[in-house]
Write a protein that holds these residues in place. Structure first.
Motif, mmCIF file in Angstrom:
data_model
loop_
_atom_site.group_PDB
_atom_site.id
_atom_site.type_symbol
_atom_site.label_atom_id
_atom_site.label_comp_id
_atom_site.label_asym_id
_atom_site.label_seq_id
_atom_site.Cartn_x
_atom_site.Cartn_y
_atom_site.Cartn_z
ATOM 1 N N LEU A 16 -23.155 3.639 57.458
ATOM 2 C CA LEU A 16 -24.186 3.533 58.487
ATOM 3 C C LEU A 16 -23.880 2.393 59.447
ATOM 4 C CD1 LEU A 16 -26.720 5.205 58.846
ATOM 5 C CD2 LEU A 16 -28.002 3.505 57.585
ATOM 6 N N LEU A 17 -23.427 1.297 58.865
ATOM 7 C CA LEU A 17 -23.054 0.128 59.678
ATOM 8 C C LEU A 17 -21.904 0.477 60.616
ATOM 9 C CD1 LEU A 17 -24.245 -2.705 59.621
ATOM 10 C CD2 LEU A 17 -22.459 -3.386 58.043
ATOM 11 N N VAL A 18 -20.957 1.259 60.097
ATOM 12 C CA VAL A 18 -19.813 1.688 60.912
ATOM 13 C C VAL A 18 -20.309 2.511 62.093
ATOM 14 C CG1 VAL A 18 -17.837 3.278 60.933
ATOM 15 C CG2 VAL A 18 -18.029 1.589 59.132
ATOM 16 N N VAL A 19 -21.194 3.441 61.815
ATOM 17 C CA VAL A 19 -21.681 4.328 62.881
ATOM 18 C C VAL A 19 -22.436 3.531 63.947
ATOM 19 C CG1 VAL A 19 -23.312 6.174 63.369
ATOM 20 C CG2 VAL A 19 -21.758 6.394 61.438
ATOM 21 N N LEU A 20 -23.336 2.653 63.502
ATOM 22 C CA LEU A 20 -24.118 1.875 64.473
ATOM 23 C C LEU A 20 -23.220 0.941 65.286
ATOM 24 C CD1 LEU A 20 -27.349 0.956 62.474
ATOM 25 C CD2 LEU A 20 -27.117 2.576 64.343
ATOM 26 N N SER A 21 -22.284 0.292 64.615
ATOM 27 C CA SER A 21 -21.381 -0.625 65.317
ATOM 28 C C SER A 21 -20.543 0.132 66.329
ATOM 29 C CB SER A 21 -20.466 -1.342 64.321
ATOM 30 O OG SER A 21 -21.220 -2.063 63.378
ATOM 31 N N PHE A 22 -20.118 1.336 65.943
ATOM 32 C CA PHE A 22 -19.309 2.154 66.843
ATOM 33 C C PHE A 22 -20.121 2.559 68.064
ATOM 34 C CE2 PHE A 22 -15.361 4.264 67.442
ATOM 35 C CZ PHE A 22 -15.635 5.383 68.206
ATOM 36 N N LEU A 23 -21.376 2.902 67.824
ATOM 37 C CA LEU A 23 -22.252 3.260 68.957
ATOM 38 C C LEU A 23 -22.378 2.093 69.926
ATOM 39 C CD1 LEU A 23 -25.154 5.278 67.279
ATOM 40 C CD2 LEU A 23 -23.519 6.105 68.965
ATOM 41 N N GLY A 24 -22.493 0.887 69.357
ATOM 42 C CA GLY A 24 -22.595 -0.303 70.190
ATOM 43 C C GLY A 24 -21.340 -0.567 71.003
ATOM 44 N N MET A 25 -20.222 -0.022 70.549
ATOM 45 C CA MET A 25 -18.973 -0.168 71.306
ATOM 46 C C MET A 25 -18.924 0.815 72.465
ATOM 47 S SD MET A 25 -16.238 -0.470 68.233
ATOM 48 C CE MET A 25 -14.792 -0.258 69.233
ATOM 49 N N VAL A 26 -19.294 2.056 72.181
ATOM 50 C CA VAL A 26 -19.126 3.074 73.224
ATOM 51 C C VAL A 26 -20.282 3.097 74.221
ATOM 52 C CG1 VAL A 26 -17.554 4.491 71.879
ATOM 53 C CG2 VAL A 26 -19.982 4.904 71.718
ATOM 54 N N ILE A 27 -21.446 2.611 73.793
ATOM 55 C CA ILE A 27 -22.559 2.476 74.748
ATOM 56 C C ILE A 27 -22.577 1.010 75.167
ATOM 57 C CG2 ILE A 27 -25.061 2.582 75.032
ATOM 58 C CD1 ILE A 27 -25.017 4.778 72.849
ATOM 59 N N MET A 28 -22.390 0.752 76.445
ATOM 60 C CA MET A 28 -22.287 -0.630 76.914
ATOM 61 C C MET A 28 -23.545 -1.409 76.568
ATOM 62 S SD MET A 28 -21.426 -2.121 80.702
ATOM 63 C CE MET A 28 -19.850 -1.409 81.003
ATOM 64 N N GLN A 29 -23.357 -2.606 76.070
ATOM 65 C CA GLN A 29 -24.486 -3.447 75.701
ATOM 66 C C GLN A 29 -24.980 -4.233 76.907
ATOM 67 O OE1 GLN A 29 -25.632 -3.347 72.069
ATOM 68 N NE2 GLN A 29 -24.650 -1.529 72.917
ATOM 69 N N LYS A 30 -26.230 -4.627 76.883
ATOM 70 C CA LYS A 30 -26.862 -5.181 78.081
ATOM 71 C C LYS A 30 -26.301 -6.535 78.492
ATOM 72 C CE LYS A 30 -30.880 -7.332 75.896
ATOM 73 N NZ LYS A 30 -32.341 -7.274 75.687
ATOM 74 N N ASN A 31 -25.640 -7.233 77.564
ATOM 75 C CA ASN A 31 -25.117 -8.552 77.917
ATOM 76 C C ASN A 31 -23.662 -8.496 78.391
ATOM 77 O OD1 ASN A 31 -24.091 -7.847 75.450
ATOM 78 N ND2 ASN A 31 -24.123 -9.921 74.616
ATOM 79 N N VAL A 32 -23.127 -7.302 78.574
ATOM 80 C CA VAL A 32 -21.732 -7.161 79.029
ATOM 81 C C VAL A 32 -21.716 -7.065 80.554
ATOM 82 C CG1 VAL A 32 -19.695 -5.657 78.986
ATOM 83 C CG2 VAL A 32 -20.988 -6.059 76.896
ATOM 84 N N GLN A 33 -20.736 -7.733 81.138
ATOM 85 C CA GLN A 33 -20.617 -7.714 82.597
ATOM 86 C C GLN A 33 -20.429 -6.279 83.084
ATOM 87 O OE1 GLN A 33 -17.152 -9.766 84.197
ATOM 88 N NE2 GLN A 33 -18.411 -10.620 85.804
ATOM 89 N N GLY A 34 -21.190 -5.913 84.112
ATOM 90 C CA GLY A 34 -21.089 -4.555 84.646
ATOM 91 C C GLY A 34 -22.137 -3.627 84.063
#
Lengths: 518, 537
Positions: free
Chosen positions: A42-60
Motif C-alpha cells: 500500500l505504501l508503494v502504491v501511495l508513494s508511486f502516486l505521489g511521484m506521478v501526480i505532481m505535489q503542490k510544493n514542486v515548482q511548476g
C-alpha cells in the motif's frame, strides 16, 4: 500420531482459533507478516502516486494544476493526492506499519531468543533426518570419536559441546547465534529512523531568508503551499522571529571563468558570511557554503541559492584627475568606502548590471552585465556631497551622466561578479530529530543489515549411536545456503575420513524448504 | 590424530585462500587492469583513447559474451563458454577503464577552462569523479552489473546467467551512448564527498538488481512458465513504448518525429520541435499491430488451449521483430542522413501548423511563467513564438541520435526482448534443461535481492544524510528519493514474503522483476518525466 488424531487436533486448533476473543484475533492480524507485506504494498502504491501526480510544493505545480481537467482536480484534490506524503492516511499508514513491526517483533522474539539461550544440544534421529543437510555414516564408534568430531567442528570456526545420554552422544556446534537477533535490530533501527524523523517534523520547521550584504534581520520566512481546488495554489510566506539578529557581511561567488556569467553553469561555489548578534551568547561570525552548513542554537543555515541579478563585490575604479590628468586606481568594496590623498571620500552606493535611465532615474534593464555601472557618493574635502557614476563600458564624450564629479572622472575598470543576494535555507530542529533519525537510525539500519545478510546462524549436530554403529551428521542455517552447503560437505567428508565410515544416506539438497524454519 | 588434523588444518587454510583468490581473480584482474589503463592515460595524456571509445569496446565485449553464452545454451561448447567468460571480464575491464579515463578527462576539461580564464585555482580531484549525470551513472550502472555477473558466473553451473544479464548491461551502455558523454561543468551542489559514496552505492545496487532481474527471468523460464506468457508481457511493453514515443504521435497520427538539436556548448540545446521521419511511423504502427495480434493469439493459446493460435502468435512475433528492426533502421538512417532540417521542418509545419503552437507552449513553459501568466497567452501568441523561434534558428538545426535517448533505448530494449522471446521459443525444453537448477536460481535470486535491498538502504540513507548537509532537509519526498524508496519497499516486501508465506520461487521472481522495473523508473523515468531537485541525474 494417527491421521485421525491429527485431523481432530487440527479441527480443535481451528475451533480454538475461531473461539479466540476478537481483540486477540485482531492482535494476531496486526502482528502478522502478511499484514505487514500488505502495508508495504500500500505504501508503494501511495508513494508511486505521489511521484506521478505532481505535489503542490514542486515548482511548476500551478501550471500543472491549471492543465488538469476539473474532474481530475476534484478527484486528486479530494483524495489528497496533491499532498500525499503529508496526508492523514499516509501518516496513519506509517503508524500502523510501525505498530505492525513492533507487534510482529514481540510475537517472534521469544522463539528467536530461545535459539540463543536454549541451544538445541540434543536432537532426535527423526528430527535430524528431516534436516536439509544430513549424512548417515556407518562406523565403529569409539570413545575418542566425539572429541574428534568436536575438534573438526572447532577447526571450522564453530563452538562445539558434547552431551552424553546413555548409548547416544550428541556433539552440537554452532556459530553466529546472535544473527537471530539481526532482524530485530534492523526493525529497531527503522523505528528509530521513523521516530527521529517524526520528532523533527513536529518540533522543527524549514524556512529561508534572503540576504543582501549590509542587511540585518531577525526574521526568517516560512513558506506554506495552500491549495484551493477552485482557485488554485497560493504560496504564503510567514515571518518567524529569531532570538538573535543576522547581518550579512559578505557574499561571494566562485566562478569557473571570473569574466563569465554568474549562472549556475559557471559556478563552483557560493559563500555567505553572516554575523550573528545574540543577546544571550554574544557575537558569532560564520561562513556558509554549499555542502558546508552552519549550526547555531538548533538552527542550521544552508547555502541554498542566489538571486541572479548581477552585482559587484569588489570594484577597481579608475579616477582621472581633472586638474593634472593623472590616473589613479582605487579599490572599493561593496558597502565600503575609500579615501583619496586629497581628502575626497568615495563611498559605494549601488550597482547596476545593465544601467539605464528610466524617467530620469537610474535603473537596471536586466540582471545581465550588459552595461555595468556603480553609483558612488562622493564627499569632497569641503564637505560637499555629490553623486557620481562609474561605467564599465566607455561612454561617448559629453554624456552628462559621465561627466567628472568633484574633480575626477570616474570609470569602473574592473569588478568581481557576485549576485545581488544569497538565499539561505534554515532548518530548525531543536531536538536533533534529523540527526537521531538518519545517523543513529540510518547507520544502525545499515550496520544491522550487513549483520543480517553477511552472517548466518550455522548449527551442526553429530549424533553417535553406539548401539547402531552409526553417526548422523546434520546441519542447519538460516541463510547463505549456497556457501553453507559447501561447508557442510567439507565437514562431513572430514568426519567420514577420520571415522573411515561409509555413508549410506546423503543430503537431499534438492528439497525445497522455507529458509527461516527453526 | 590431532597431528593429522593439524596437517589438514594447514592444507585447509591454503585451499581456502587459493579458492578465494581463484574465485575473485577475474574481477581483481579486471579492476587492476582498469587502474593500469588509468595510469597509462595519465602518462600518455590527451592522445589516449577516448572514454567513449572504451565504453563502446566494453559494450561490444558484453554483447559478445552474451551471444557466446546463448550459443552455448543451444550448442554446448567449452570454447564458447571460456571465450564468453573472458569476454565478460574484458567487458568489465573496458567499462571501468572508460569510467576512470573519463574522470581524468573531466578533471582536465575544467582545469583547461579555469586556466583559460586566468583562474589558477585547482579543485580537489574528487570534484570530477564521474557521478554527476545520467551518462556517468549509466556507465557505472553497467559496470556494477558486469562485475556482479562475473562474480556470479565464476561457478560453471551458473555461467549461463551471463546470457540474461549482459545484454541488459549492453543496453545500459547503449543508452549511455545515446545520452551523450559531453563534458559539462559540475552543478555546484554536487561538489561534495557524499557524491561518490551515494552515487557509487546506487550504481552497484542497480547493477546487482539487474543481475537479480536476469536470474528471475531465467527462473521463470526454468520453472516452465510458457514462453508465450513471457511474449505477452514483452508485447505489452513493446506496445507501451511505441505508444509513448514521439509524444504519443505514432498511434494517433501514424508518424514518428525525431527531436531536433541546436548547437550549444557544452551540450546541444533540444528545440521544442520534432521532424517527421519517413516510414518510421507506419512501421512502428505495424509493429504495434503485430504485437497486439501476437498477444491475442497467445492469450487464446494459454486460456483456450488453441494450438493453432500459438503458431499464429509466433508468426506475429517474428513479423513484429522484422518491422521493429526496419523501423529502427529507418529511424537511424533518417537521423544520420537528413540535411536542411530547418527547411524540411518548415515545409512539414506548413501542412500542419499545430506544431508551432506546441513549440510555443514549450518555449513559454521554459520561461517559468505562473499559471495565470501562461493562461493569458493566446494560441495565436504561442504560434507566433514558435514561428519566431524557427525563423531565428532553422539554419542551425540538426538531427542526432542523442535527442531522445530514452525513446531509442526503449525501442532497442523492446527489440532485444522480442528477440529473446523468439529465441526462447526455439528448442525451449533443451534450453530449460541447460539452465541451472531451480533451487540454485532461487538461492541466487534471494542472495542478489538481499544485496540489492541492503544497497538500496545504503543509497537512501547516504542520500538523506547528504541532503541534510546540502539542502537542509534529509527527506522531502523528492521524486528520485521516493522512487528509490518505492523500489526499496518492494524488495522489503519480497524478502518478507519468503518469511511469511514461504514464497520462494515463482512469486519471488515476480517481485524481483517488479523491483527492478521500479529501479529503472527511478533511474530513468524520474530524470526524464518528473520534475524535482534530482532532475540532473
Amino acid at each position: 500420531m494417527s491421521p485421525e488424531t491429527t485431523k481432530t487436533a487440527t479441527k480443535t486448533a481451528i475451533s480454538l482459533a475461531k473461539g479466540k476473543p476478537l481483540w486477540e484475533r485482531a492482535l494476531d492480524f496486526l502482528s502478522s507478516v502478511r499484514f505487514g507485506i500488505f502495508l508495504l504494498c500500500l505504501l508503494v502504491v501511495l508513494s508511486f502516486l505521489g511521484m506521478v501526480i505532481m505535489q503542490k510544493n514542486v515548482q511548476g505545480f500551478d501550471t500543472y494544476f491549471a492543465s488538469l481537467t476539473p474532474a481530475e482536480r476534484w478527484l486528486f484534490g479530494t483524495l489528497g493526492l496533491f499532498d500525499v506524503y503529508h496526508s492523514w492516511y499516509y501518516n496513519f499508514l506509517l503508524l500502523i506499519l510501525s505498530l505492525n513491526i513492533i507487534l510482529a517483533s514481540i510475537d517472534r522474539f521469544p522463539k528467536a531468543w530461545s535459539y540463543i539461550v536454549k541451544p538445541k544440544l540434543e536432537a532426535t534421529r527423526a528430527w535430524l533426518l528431516k534436516q536439509r543437510y544430513k549424512e548417515i555414516l556407518k562406523t565403529v564408534s569409539n570413545d575418542s570419536l566425539a572429541e574428534a568430531i568436536k575438534a573438526i567442528f572447532e577447526e571450522n570456526g564453530l563452538k562445539a559441546k558434547i552431551t552424553e545420554r546413555g548409548p547416544r552422544t550428541y556433539v552440537f556446534a554452532e556459530k553466529g547465534k546472535w544473527n537471530r537477533m539481526g532482524a530485530y535490530i534492523v526493525h529497531l533501527a527503522l523505528l528509530i529512523l521513523f521516530l527521529g524523523h517524526f520528532v523533527s517534523l513536529q518540533t522543527g520547521f524549514d524556512a529561508d531568508v534572503r540576504l543582501i550584504p549590509g542587511q540585518t534581520t531577525n526574521q526568517i520566512q516560512l513558506i506554506e503551499f495552500n491549495l484551493d481546488l477552485e482557485k488554485g495554489l497560493s504560496v504564503e510566506r510567514y515571518n518567524v522571529d529569531l532570538p538573535f539578529t543576522i547581518t550579512c557581511t559578505d557574499i561571494e561567488q566562485k566562478l569557473i571563468d571570473p569574466k563569465g556569467s554568474i549562472d549556475i553553469n559557471n559556478t563552483i561555489d557560493w559563500r555567505t558570511q553572516i554575523r550573528i548578534d545574540d543577546p544571550e551568547y554574544g557575537t558569532t561570525i560564520a561562513d556558509i557554503q554549499l555542502n558546508k552548513p552552519f549550526s547555531y542554537r538548533g538552527y542550521r543555515f544552508f547555502q541554498a541559492s542566489a538571486i541572479t541579478v548581477g552585482n559587484a563585490r569588489k570594484m577597481t575604479l579608475e579616477l582621472t584627475s581633472q586638474k593634472d590628468g593623472s590616473v589613479t586606481e582605487v579599490l572599493l568594496e561593496r558597502n565600503g568606502f575609500t579615501s583619496l590623498p586629497d581628502g575626497t571620500v568615495i563611498e559605494y552606493d549601488s550597482f547596476y548590471p545593465d544601467f539605464v535611465l528610466s524617467n530620469g532615474q537610474p535603473d537596471t534593464r536586466s540582471g545581465e552585465y550588459n552595461n555595468p555601472a556603480v553609483r558612488l557618493n562622493v564627499l569632497t574635502p569641503e564637505g560637499e556631497r555629490k553623486i557620481a557614476y562609474a561605467f564599465f563600458n566607455r561612454l561617448p564624450d559629453g554624456i552628462p551622466i559621465g561627466a567628472p564629479v568633484a574633480g575626477y572622472k570616474f570609470r569602473l575598470k574592473d569588478f568581481e561578479k557576485v549576485p545581488l543576494a544569497h538565499v539561505l535555507s534554515i532548518k530548525y530542529d531543536p531536538y536533533h530529530g534529523a540527526f537521531i533519525a538518519w545517523y543513529f537510525g540510518g547507520f544502525g539500519l545499515l550496520a544491522s543489515l550487513a549483520f543480517v545478510f553477511f552472517f548466518s546462524h550455522q548449527r551442526f549436530w553429530a549424533l553417535i549411536e553406539k548401539s547402531k554403529d552409526e553417526i548422523i551428521i546434520a546441519a542447519d542455517t538460516n541463510r547463505n545456503h549456497v556457501s553453507f552447503e559447501e561447508k557442510f560437505k567439507k565437514i562431513a567428508s572430514k568426519i567420514k575420513e577420520i571415522t573411515k565410515g561409509e555413508n549410506y544416506v546423503t543430503s537431499d539438497f534438492g528439497e525445497k524448504r522455507n529458509h527461516f524454519d527453526g | 590424530m590431532s597431528q593429522a588434523i593439524s596437517a589438514k588444518n594447514v592444507t585447509t587454510s591454503t585451499d581456502k585462500r587459493s579458492e578465494f583468490v581463484s574465485y575473485y581473480l577475474p574481477a581483481i584482474l579486471a579492476i587492476v587492469g582498469a587502474f593500469l589503463m588509468l595510469f597509462l592515460r595519465l602518462q600518455i595524456g590527451q592522445s589516449f583513447i577516448s572514454d567513449t571509445a572504451l565504453m563502446m569496446i566494453a559494450l561490444a565485449f558484453y554483447v559478445l559474451a552474451a551471444v557466446l553464452q546463448l550459443t552455448d545454451l543451444y550448442a554446448p561448447s567449452e570454447i564458447a563458454r571460456k571465450i564468453s567468460f573472458v569476454s565478460a571480464v574484458l567487458g568489465v575491464f573496458f567499462n571501468l577503464s572508460s569510467w576512470l579515463v573519463r574522470w581524468v578527462n573531466l578533471y582536465e576539461f575544467e582545469i583547461a577552462q579555469l586556466r583559460a580564464s586566468g583562474n589558477m585555482e585547482t579543485p580537489w580531484i574528487f570534484r570530477h569523479i564521474p557521478f554527476s549525470n545520467l551518462y556517468d551513472l549509466s556507465l557505472a550502472f553497467a559496470f556494477g552489473a558486469g562485475l556482479a555477473t562475473i562474480l556470479i558466473i565464476k561457478r560453471p553451473s551458473v555461467q549461463s546467467l551471463a546470457a540474461f544479464s549482459l545484454p541488459l548491461a549492453a543496453i545500459i551502455l547503449t543508452l549511455a551512448r545515446f545520452i551523450g558523454g559531453e563534458y559539462t561543468n559540475l552543478m555546484p551542489i554536487l561538489d561534495s564527498y557524499w557524491r561518490p559514496i551515494h552515487v557509487g552505492v546506487a550504481s552497484i545496487s542497480y547493477g546487482i538488481a539487474l543481475v537479480c532481474f536476469a536470474i528471475a527471468v531465467a527462473y521463470l523460464l526454468k520453472d516452465n512458465v510458457k514462453v508465450e506468457a513471457m511474449a505477452i508481457w514483452v508485447g505489452l511493453f513493446t506496445v507501451g513504448v511505441i505508444a509513448s514515443v514521439s509524444k504519443f504521435s505514432v498511434f494517433t497520427e501514424f508518424v514518428y518525429r525525431a527531436g531536433i538539436f541546436l548547437p550549444n556548448s557544452p551540450k546541444p540545446f533540444l528545440t521544442p520541435f520534432r521532424l517527421e521521419l519517413p516510414f518510421v511511423g507506419p512501421l512502428l504502427v505495424m509493429t504495434g499491430i503485430f504485437c497486439l495480434a501476437m498477444i491475442a493469439s497467445f492469450l487464446a493459446y494459454i486460456y483456450k488451449n488453441i494450438e493453432k493460435a500459438a503458431l499464429i502468435g509466433h508468426w506475429f512475433l517474428r513479423l513484429s521483430i522484422v518491422t521493429l528492426v526496419l523501423s529502427i533502421g529507418f529511424l537511424v538512417y533518417g537521423i544520420k542522413t537528413t540535411e536542411n532540417v530547418g527547411e524540411k521542418l518548415e515545409a512539414q509545419l506548413a501542412a500542419n501548423s499545430a506544431g508551432y503552437i506546441t513549440a510555443g507552449k514549450a518555449i513559454a513553459e521554459r520561461q517559468q511563467l505562473s499559471a495565470q501568466e501562461f493562461a493569458q497567452i493566446t494560441p495565436f501568441q504561442f504560434e507566433r513564438m514558435g514561428r519566431q523561434f524557427l525563423q531565428e534558428n532553422k539554419s542551425k538545426m540538426y538531427l542526432s541520435l542523442n535527442t531522445n535517448p530514452v525513446e531509442l533505448a526503449g525501442l532497442i530494449t523492446a527489440l532485444v526482448a522480442l528477440g529473446f522471446v523468439a529465441l526462447f521459443s526455439f528448442k525451449t525444453e533443451h534450453l530449460r534443461e541447460r539452465l541451472p537448477s531451480l533451487e540454485t536460481l532461487d538461492g541466487l535470486m534471494y542472495k542478489t535481492a538481499g544485496l540489492t535491498f541492503a544497497g538500496l538502504a545504503m543509497l537512501l540513507i547516504t542520500g538523506a544524510i547528504w541532503a541534510n548537509e546540502s539542502w537542509g532537509r534529509p527527506w522531502g519526498f523528492d521524486s528520485k528519493e521516493t522512487g528509490a524508496l518505492v523500489a526499496w519497499l518492494t524488495y522489503a516486501a519480497f524478502l518478507h514474503t519468503r518469511i511469511s508465506r514461504g514464497w520462494t520461487g515463482r512469486a519471488s521472481a515476480y517481485f524481483a522483476i517488479i523491483g527492478f522495473l521500479l529501479i529503472i523508473f527511478t533511474y530513468l523515468g524520474v530524470s526524464y518525466l518528473l520534475p524535482g531537485l534530482h532532475s540532473y541525474a
